[in-house]
Design an enzyme around this catalytic site. Structure first.
Site, short mmCIF file in Angstrom:
data_model
loop_
_atom_site.label_atom_id
_atom_site.label_comp_id
_atom_site.label_asym_id
_atom_site.label_seq_id
_atom_site.Cartn_x
_atom_site.Cartn_y
_atom_site.Cartn_z
N VAL A 168 -39.96 17.42 26.76
CA VAL A 168 -40.31 16.02 26.99
C VAL A 168 -40.70 15.80 28.46
O VAL A 168 -41.71 15.14 28.75
CB VAL A 168 -39.15 15.08 26.60
CG1 VAL A 168 -39.55 13.62 26.83
CG2 VAL A 168 -38.76 15.30 25.15
N ASP A 169 -39.93 16.36 29.37
CA ASP A 169 -40.27 16.25 30.79
C ASP A 169 -41.66 16.82 31.07
O ASP A 169 -42.50 16.18 31.70
CB ASP A 169 -39.24 16.99 31.65
CG ASP A 169 -38.02 16.15 31.95
OD1 ASP A 169 -38.16 14.91 32.06
OD2 ASP A 169 -36.93 16.71 32.08
N MET A 170 -41.87 18.04 30.60
CA MET A 170 -43.12 18.72 30.93
C MET A 170 -44.30 18.11 30.17
O MET A 170 -45.42 18.01 30.69
CB MET A 170 -43.01 20.21 30.66
CG MET A 170 -41.83 20.88 31.37
SD MET A 170 -41.60 20.37 33.10
CE MET A 170 -42.92 21.29 33.88
#
Length: 398
Positions: A168-170
């Site tokens: 999700v972050d990336m």
């Protein structure tokens, strides 16, 4: 000339999603000025640091290549003039504070757009700037749970699990970089800036688009499939070999027939229980039994070689030591190397940008910065004198 040469970005972000987004633009020539809290800086400077140089943990290095760092206490009254000067000289502002923080600081989009009418301002948050969950803080693992990712990841016997990395972050980083790039192109055509609201939760929907759309159109709730394919085909799964594990994705009939042939069980293909995709799904347990027994008779490397030659999609399940040594990367742009910042006495190799361009592609402008390494340099560019900079430092502003 790289795509964003001449573009200046004021980067208020930290951790992973925001910093990796702005790094993608820095790799294409943008001047990214990273604003960090005096004394501590981006929290990833010390996250999972291991034996890294102080303030230069691997997760920080891989998200901040090519940037300049200045320290600034955003709560200090003197910070307003510095931020205003920076914004007046910039094209893009990116922030990932909890919604409402930038407004309380006096640096919301509508306030900064008065200084720079064509400003592009990107806010990155867990749930977006609107809605009942807007003010909730969010991290990758929490969004994996809330977005349904964990409900489709794991084994039915042991329950859901999160991934071993931060999708999700990336994913949000790449989504943000795309949104900013599109806004810069639009500004070039229209002369107008705009506000961008990028949410980790929305990005999680994009990453799961096939599964979510299948539910929305057909009402099908995905199950925990373990390592099996969402197609439910038992010939697409992970199998233990004599010395490791191998992922097989035999979905088409010729691939299934070749798989059975290589494994020495071709006679099973004539059995009506295993002769069609529907029949194989109905008899998954039986197929798993004889495929598992067959794979255990030889090594991963041997099965991989034989199956590739037979046209069956297959891959060894590898650890990072093998992955990063793969000769496939020799001509790619996946990793970048650089000398560490001054006084760090070492060289680093980290992940860069995931594509290759024929001309002026992504490349590091400079190593990731030490905390506040460029404070004097940037303030000098804004017209601050040495005496003024010294005064700001003595007052704890920088």
């Amino acid at each position: 000339m790289r795509a964003f040469t001449g573009i200046r970005i004021i980067d208020f972000t930290q951790v992973l999603a925001g910093p990796f987004a702005t790094q993608q633009l820095a790799a294409l020539g943008a001047d990214v000025i990273k604003i960090e809290q005096p004394g501590s800086g981006d929290q990833t400077r010390g996250l999972m640091a291991g034996t890294a140089e102080p303030g230069l943990a691997p997760s920080f290095l891989t998200c901040n290549i090519g940037k300049r760092s200045i320290t600034l206490n955003l709560k200090a009254p003197q910070a307003r003039a510095i931020v205003h000067a920076l914004v007046a000289s910039a094209d893009v502002v990116v922030e990932n504070f909890t919604p409402g923080v930038m407004r309380r600081l006096g640096f919301a989009y509508d306030e900064l757009a008065l200084l720079k009418p064509d400003l592009i301002y990107c806010s990155i948050s867990g749930y977006g700037q609107s809605g009942p969950k807007a003010e909730l803080a969010a991290y990758d693992g929490a969004i994996q749970a809330a977005s349904g990712m964990m409900a489709i990841t794991g084994h039915p016997e042991t329950g859901p699990t999160r991934t071993g990395y931060m999708p999700v972050d990336m994913g949000t980083a790449l989504n943000s970089a795309f949104a900013i790039s599109a806004a810069l192109y639009r500004r070039r055509v229209t002369g107008e800036g705009q506000y961008l609201d990028v949410a980790m939760m929305d990005t999680a929907m994009v990453l799961q688009a096939p599964q979510v759309s299948n539910y929305l159109t057909q009402g099908v709730l995905p199950e925990l499939f373990g390592n099996r394919s969402p197609t439910r085909q038992p010939t697409a799964n992970v199998f233990a070999t004599a010395d490791g594990h191998i992922q097989v994705v035999a979905l088409k009939e010729p691939q299934v027939k070749s798989l059975f042939s290589v494994l020495g069980v071709l006679d099973r293909y004539a059995d009506e229980r295993f002769a069609t995709s529907d029949a194989r799904v109905a008899n998954t347990a039986s197929i798993n039994t004889f495929l598992t027994a067959a794979f255990a008779r030889d090594t991963t490397a041997a099965w991989e070689r034989k199956l590739i030659e037979a046209g069956v999609p297959v891959a060894e399940i590898r650890t990072f030591d093998a992955v990063t040594a793969d000769e496939q990367f020799a001509s790619r742009n996946a990793f970048v190397e650089f000398d560490m910042p001054p006084h760090a006495r070492s060289r680093a190799r980290v992940v860069g940008s995931g594509y290759v361009a024929s001309t002026d592609g992504p490349a590091p402008q400079r190593p990731p910065p030490l905390l506040g390494q460029h404070t004097d340099e940037v303030l000098g560019e804004l017209g601050y004198t040495g005496a003024q900079i010294d005064a700001l430092r003595s007052e704890g502003v920088i």
